[in-house]
Design a protein around this motif. Structure first.
Motif, PDB file in Angstrom:
ATOM      1  N   HIS A 123    -101.025 -46.251  73.432  1.00 32.13           N
ATOM      2  CA  HIS A 123    -101.901 -45.345  72.679  1.00 32.13           C
ATOM      3  C   HIS A 123    -101.381 -43.909  72.690  1.00 32.13           C
ATOM      4  O   HIS A 123    -101.560 -43.174  71.713  1.00 32.13           O
ATOM      5  CB  HIS A 123    -103.311 -45.381  73.250  1.00 32.13           C
ATOM      6  N   PRO A 148    -105.262 -51.739  61.152  1.00 33.87           N
ATOM      7  CA  PRO A 148    -106.416 -51.262  61.917  1.00 33.87           C
ATOM      8  C   PRO A 148    -106.319 -51.753  63.360  1.00 33.87           C
ATOM      9  O   PRO A 148    -105.820 -52.844  63.637  1.00 33.87           O
ATOM     10  CB  PRO A 148    -107.623 -51.882  61.219  1.00 33.87           C
ATOM     11  N   MET A 149    -106.782 -50.934  64.271  1.00 33.32           N
ATOM     12  CA  MET A 149    -106.736 -51.266  65.688  1.00 33.32           C
ATOM     13  C   MET A 149    -107.818 -52.290  66.011  1.00 33.32           C
ATOM     14  O   MET A 149    -108.939 -52.184  65.526  1.00 33.32           O
ATOM     15  CB  MET A 149    -106.972 -49.973  66.500  1.00 33.32           C
ATOM     16  N   ARG A 150    -107.462 -53.280  66.828  1.00 35.93           N
ATOM     17  CA  ARG A 150    -108.446 -54.264  67.276  1.00 35.93           C
ATOM     18  C   ARG A 150    -109.560 -53.550  68.038  1.00 35.93           C
ATOM     19  O   ARG A 150    -109.359 -52.488  68.623  1.00 35.93           O
ATOM     20  CB  ARG A 150    -107.785 -55.285  68.209  1.00 35.93           C
ATOM     21  N   ALA A 151    -110.737 -54.180  68.057  1.00 40.03           N
ATOM     22  CA  ALA A 151    -111.894 -53.575  68.725  1.00 40.03           C
ATOM     23  C   ALA A 151    -111.639 -53.334  70.203  1.00 40.03           C
ATOM     24  O   ALA A 151    -111.994 -52.273  70.734  1.00 40.03           O
ATOM     25  CB  ALA A 151    -113.133 -54.447  68.533  1.00 40.03           C
ATOM     26  N   ARG A 176    -108.577 -47.462  74.249  1.00 44.32           N
ATOM     27  CA  ARG A 176    -108.127 -46.107  73.915  1.00 44.32           C
ATOM     28  C   ARG A 176    -109.219 -45.090  74.234  1.00 44.32           C
ATOM     29  O   ARG A 176    -108.958 -44.062  74.855  1.00 44.32           O
ATOM     30  CB  ARG A 176    -107.742 -46.015  72.434  1.00 44.32           C
ATOM     31  N   ALA A 177    -110.438 -45.379  73.823  1.00 44.73           N
ATOM     32  CA  ALA A 177    -111.559 -44.460  74.082  1.00 44.73           C
ATOM     33  C   ALA A 177    -111.801 -44.302  75.585  1.00 44.73           C
ATOM     34  O   ALA A 177    -112.055 -43.188  76.068  1.00 44.73           O
ATOM     35  CB  ALA A 177    -112.817 -44.958  73.385  1.00 44.73           C
ATOM     36  N   GLN A 202    -109.399 -50.378  70.582  1.00 42.84           N
ATOM     37  CA  GLN A 202    -110.149 -49.134  70.346  1.00 42.84           C
ATOM     38  C   GLN A 202    -110.957 -48.753  71.585  1.00 42.84           C
ATOM     39  O   GLN A 202    -111.002 -47.578  71.971  1.00 42.84           O
ATOM     40  CB  GLN A 202    -111.084 -49.294  69.144  1.00 42.84           C
ATOM     41  N   ARG A 203    -111.594 -49.753  72.209  1.00 45.90           N
ATOM     42  CA  ARG A 203    -112.369 -49.481  73.432  1.00 45.90           C
ATOM     43  C   ARG A 203    -111.464 -48.989  74.549  1.00 45.90           C
ATOM     44  O   ARG A 203    -111.808 -48.040  75.249  1.00 45.90           O
ATOM     45  CB  ARG A 203    -113.127 -50.735  73.869  1.00 45.90           C
TER      46      ARG A 203
END
Length: 185
Positions: free
Chosen positions: A53, A7-10, A16-17, A13-14
């Motif tokens: 990413h 799973p991607m770290r938080a 990437r978004a 993820q931020r």
């Protein structure tokens, strides 16, 4: 478990978004010619972060477009379940033209920029063209669209609308939609 399966770290993820939103904004305004290093700069990250990413510019572009196609597919599905076939078809057709007019990168993709958006969208389950084809067929069966209109006609009309640079694009869409209706005799 391999690195890609974890799973991607938080924070990742931020990042990437944020990169995706920044790229979407850049492609919308400037089209597909925006370099990856410029997107990274605008996002406040390094090009390495973008590359982790999205290994290629095409991968970034695909992610942006597929995100948009997912939203438009959901809109099409809602139209199909909540409205009669004619209303659903004309609403989707109008929205696609309006989206293309305000999102240069999407317009370039819809016009055939070299990226096979339909294949990518089909693989992701969000092919808007398939939904438009289905709504066209249903609207024709319901008598709301001239039976002689083809999907190729819709693509040509869309391309023409996206190329239009006049003062009242909504009027042009209205005239085109009127022309798609069956001729009453």
């Amino acid at each position: 478990m391999t690195r890609s399966q974890r799973p991607m770290r938080a924070d990742a993820q931020r990042n990437r978004a944020h990169v995706l939103r920044t790229a979407a904004d850049a492609f919308a305004v400037e089209g597909l010619s925006v370099p990856v290093h410029e997107i990274a700069k605008r996002a406040g990250v390094g090009t390495g972060t973008v590359s982790r990413h999205f290994p290629t510019k095409e991968a970034l572009y695909a992610a942006v477009l597929l995100d948009r196609m997912g939203e438009l597919s959901g809109y099409a599905d809602t139209l199909a379940t909540e409205h009669d076939p004619g209303t659903a078809f004309f609403a989707l057709f109008t929205r696609l033209i309006q989206e293309g007019a305000t999102h240069r990168g999407l317009a370039e993709a819809l016009a055939g920029s070299g990226f096979d958006i339909e294949a990518a969208a089909s693989a992701a389950g969000c092919n808007v063209s398939d939904r438009l084809r289905r709504l066209l067929t249903e609207a024709q069966a319901a008598g709301a669209v001239d039976p002689a209109v083809t999907f190729a006609d819709l693509k040509a009309l869309t391309a023409g609308c996206l190329a239009y640079d006049g003062p009242d694009p909504d009027r042009v869409i209205e005239v085109i939609c009127r022309g798609l209706r069956p001729v009453s005799g």
